[in-house]
Design a protein around this motif. Structure first.
Motif, PDB file in Angstrom:
ATOM      1  N   ARG A   1       0.817  -1.157   0.016  1.00 25.43           N
ATOM      2  CA  ARG A   1       0.055   0.128  -0.040  1.00 25.43           C
ATOM      3  C   ARG A   1       0.914   1.215   0.040  1.00 25.43           C
ATOM      4  O   ARG A   1       1.866   1.429   0.812  1.00 25.43           O
ATOM      5  N   PRO A   2       0.585   2.246  -0.880  1.00 25.42           N
ATOM      6  CA  PRO A   2       1.349   3.551  -0.889  1.00 25.42           C
ATOM      7  C   PRO A   2       0.995   4.175   0.592  1.00 25.42           C
ATOM      8  O   PRO A   2       0.068   4.030   1.324  1.00 25.42           O
ATOM      9  N   ASP A   3       2.090   4.991   0.850  1.00 30.48           N
ATOM     10  CA  ASP A   3       1.947   5.566   2.244  1.00 30.48           C
ATOM     11  C   ASP A   3       1.069   6.736   2.113  1.00 30.48           C
ATOM     12  O   ASP A   3       0.424   7.103   0.883  1.00 30.48           O
ATOM     13  N   GLU A   4       0.754   7.229   3.140  1.00 30.17           N
ATOM     14  CA  GLU A   4      -0.374   8.193   3.357  1.00 30.17           C
ATOM     15  C   GLU A   4       0.053   9.653   2.660  1.00 30.17           C
ATOM     16  O   GLU A   4       1.253  10.013   2.711  1.00 30.17           O
ATOM     17  N   GLY A   5      -0.763   9.940   1.553  1.00 32.16           N
ATOM     18  CA  GLY A   5      -0.488  11.012   0.845  1.00 32.16           C
ATOM     19  C   GLY A   5       0.579  10.859  -0.167  1.00 32.16           C
ATOM     20  O   GLY A   5       1.063  11.863  -0.884  1.00 32.16           O
ATOM     21  N   ALA A   6       0.958   9.783  -0.441  1.00 24.93           N
ATOM     22  CA  ALA A   6       2.088   9.511  -1.333  1.00 24.93           C
ATOM     23  C   ALA A   6       1.909   9.981  -2.775  1.00 24.93           C
ATOM     24  O   ALA A   6       2.818  10.401  -3.616  1.00 24.93           O
TER      25      ALA A   6
ATOM     26  N   VAL B   1       6.463   6.891  -5.568  1.00 22.66           N
ATOM     27  CA  VAL B   1       5.574   6.571  -4.437  1.00 22.66           C
ATOM     28  C   VAL B   1       6.136   5.775  -3.418  1.00 22.66           C
ATOM     29  O   VAL B   1       6.639   4.523  -4.064  1.00 22.66           O
ATOM     30  N   GLU B   2       6.119   6.017  -2.344  1.00 20.56           N
ATOM     31  CA  GLU B   2       6.709   5.199  -1.294  1.00 20.56           C
ATOM     32  C   GLU B   2       5.591   4.416  -0.674  1.00 20.56           C
ATOM     33  O   GLU B   2       4.402   4.721  -0.514  1.00 20.56           O
ATOM     34  N   THR B   3       6.090   3.222   0.081  1.00 18.88           N
ATOM     35  CA  THR B   3       5.133   2.437   0.974  1.00 18.88           C
ATOM     36  C   THR B   3       5.405   2.789   2.389  1.00 18.88           C
ATOM     37  O   THR B   3       6.267   3.291   2.685  1.00 18.88           O
ATOM     38  N   GLY B   4       4.296   2.433   3.307  1.00 17.33           N
ATOM     39  CA  GLY B   4       4.594   2.740   4.614  1.00 17.33           C
ATOM     40  C   GLY B   4       5.258   1.473   5.231  1.00 17.33           C
ATOM     41  O   GLY B   4       6.171   1.591   6.227  1.00 17.33           O
TER      42      GLY B   4
ATOM     43  N   PRO C   1      10.047  -2.143  -1.327  1.00 11.97           N
ATOM     44  CA  PRO C   1      10.496  -1.060  -2.508  1.00 11.97           C
ATOM     45  C   PRO C   1       9.553  -0.860  -3.576  1.00 11.97           C
ATOM     46  O   PRO C   1       9.886   0.216  -4.081  1.00 11.97           O
ATOM     47  N   VAL C   2       8.519  -1.417  -4.051  1.00 14.86           N
ATOM     48  CA  VAL C   2       7.593  -1.004  -4.915  1.00 14.86           C
ATOM     49  C   VAL C   2       6.227  -1.003  -4.305  1.00 14.86           C
ATOM     50  O   VAL C   2       5.525  -1.785  -3.503  1.00 14.86           O
ATOM     51  N   ALA C   3       5.727   0.220  -4.612  1.00 14.00           N
ATOM     52  CA  ALA C   3       4.101   0.426  -4.029  1.00 14.00           C
ATOM     53  C   ALA C   3       3.309   0.060  -5.374  1.00 14.00           C
ATOM     54  O   ALA C   3       3.319   0.382  -6.431  1.00 14.00           O
ATOM     55  N   ASP C   4       2.121  -0.488  -4.862  1.00 18.08           N
ATOM     56  CA  ASP C   4       0.975  -0.756  -5.837  1.00 18.08           C
ATOM     57  C   ASP C   4       0.128   0.342  -6.036  1.00 18.08           C
ATOM     58  O   ASP C   4      -0.933   0.324  -5.800  1.00 18.08           O
ATOM     59  N   SER C   5       0.606   1.220  -6.706  1.00 17.34           N
ATOM     60  CA  SER C   5       0.083   2.608  -6.866  1.00 17.34           C
ATOM     61  C   SER C   5      -0.748   2.549  -8.026  1.00 17.34           C
ATOM     62  O   SER C   5      -0.542   1.790  -9.070  1.00 17.34           O
ATOM     63  N   VAL C   6      -1.642   3.660  -8.400  1.00 20.39           N
ATOM     64  CA  VAL C   6      -2.295   3.640  -9.730  1.00 20.39           C
ATOM     65  C   VAL C   6      -1.294   3.847 -10.612  1.00 20.39           C
ATOM     66  O   VAL C   6      -1.566   3.468 -11.816  1.00 20.39           O
ATOM     67  N   ALA C   7      -0.425   4.613 -10.410  1.00 25.49           N
ATOM     68  CA  ALA C   7       0.601   4.867 -11.414  1.00 25.49           C
ATOM     69  C   ALA C   7       1.359   3.575 -12.038  1.00 25.49           C
ATOM     70  O   ALA C   7       1.561   3.607 -13.246  1.00 25.49           O
ATOM     71  N   TYR C   8       1.773   2.783 -11.221  1.00 20.90           N
ATOM     72  CA  TYR C   8       2.440   1.505 -11.347  1.00 20.90           C
ATOM     73  C   TYR C   8       1.379   0.768 -12.352  1.00 20.90           C
ATOM     74  O   TYR C   8       1.807  -0.018 -13.192  1.00 20.90           O
ATOM     75  N   ARG C   9       0.189   0.553 -11.678  1.00 20.72           N
ATOM     76  CA  ARG C   9      -1.039  -0.268 -12.256  1.00 20.72           C
ATOM     77  C   ARG C   9      -1.053   0.106 -13.796  1.00 20.72           C
ATOM     78  O   ARG C   9      -1.199  -0.570 -14.795  1.00 20.72           O
ATOM     79  N   ALA C  10      -1.115   1.646 -13.908  1.00 18.45           N
ATOM     80  CA  ALA C  10      -1.547   2.046 -15.261  1.00 18.45           C
ATOM     81  C   ALA C  10      -0.346   1.650 -16.375  1.00 18.45           C
ATOM     82  O   ALA C  10      -0.655   1.228 -17.480  1.00 18.45           O
TER      83      ALA C  10
END
Length: 232
Positions: free
Chosen positions: A144-149, A190-193, A197-206
């Motif tokens: 999960r991406p960190d808060e506000g990442a 985008v950092e994880t809490g 090393p890798v956040a499953d962010s919307v940018a990564y997914r796209a």
């Protein structure tokens, strides 16, 4: 990645979000988790997450996250919070370190549960859900991406989403390499809490979903739309 698989990932994300809203409240019985597509890890409980990308590759890692999201939403969200964001009732699992000592703590709690002063604070899920489901949920939570990442990139991602939406009907003018490169650059910031090393962010997914086809652009658009809506 094929357009069909891309659409299924985006649909899975949408369904997971919907399931979260339905199942995040109330005392319900543990729900079985379908772990089809994940490598089996044996009967003896491991002390380290076997589904990290550096061990199994990107495709299996993403499959573990997809399965873990479903398992988390059905069994964990009612106490640990929507999208693993705790409301204070239970520990915020996003900040459990993505290291072996964090894995050991997680595996013990998942397997055996937790009782305090004779009161069950967390049921034992090990026998009910199994080890593959346990590590899939762990993979989802630690990514999960960190808060506000994503806050600094929200407007840009909305612009990229609108651009990508046009390519879902006509991809002839798309600069696939440039789009993937920019989305990947954002994802890398985008950092994880958990320190994973890798956040499953919307940018990564796209970035992962774009394959040059209209179907791929449609899947990326849907992932961005759902992810940006969930973040605000």
């Amino acid at each position: 990645m094929t357009g069909t698989f891309g659409r299924s990932l985006a649909l899975g994300t949408a369904l997971a979000a919907a399931a979260t809203l339905v199942l995040a409240h109330g005392d319900v019985a543990p729900q079985a988790v379908d772990t089809t597509g994940l490598p089996e890890v044996g009967e003896d409980w491991l002390t380290e997450n076997p589904y990290r990308a550096d061990k199994v590759g990107e495709d299996v890692w993403l499959r573990a996250i997809e399965i873990g999201a479903s398992g988390y939403n059905q069994n964990c969200a009612r106490c640990h919070g929507l999208e693993a964001v705790s409301g204070g009732l239970a520990p915020d699992l996003r900040y459990l370190e993505a290291e072996e000592y964090g894995d050991e703590w997680y595996a013990e709690r998942f397997r055996d549960g937790y009782t305090q002063n004779g009161i069950t604070k967390m049921p034992a899920f090990g026998e009910l859900l199994g080890q593959e489901a346990a590590w899939a949920i762990r993979t989802y939570v630690e990514a999960r991406p960190d808060e506000g990442a994503l806050d600094d990139y929200t407007d840009e991602l909305k612009g990229l989403r609108d651009q990508i939406a046009g390519y879902a009907t006509d991809a002839s003018g798309a600069d696939q390499d440039a789009l993937v490169a920019r989305l990947s650059e954002i994802a890398a910031e985008v950092e994880t809490g958990s320190g994973a090393p890798v956040a499953d962010s919307v940018a990564y997914r796209a970035a992962y979903l774009i394959d040059g086809t209209p179907e791929g652009y449609k899947a990326a658009e849907e992932a961005l739309t759902i992810g940006l809506s969930a973040a605000h």
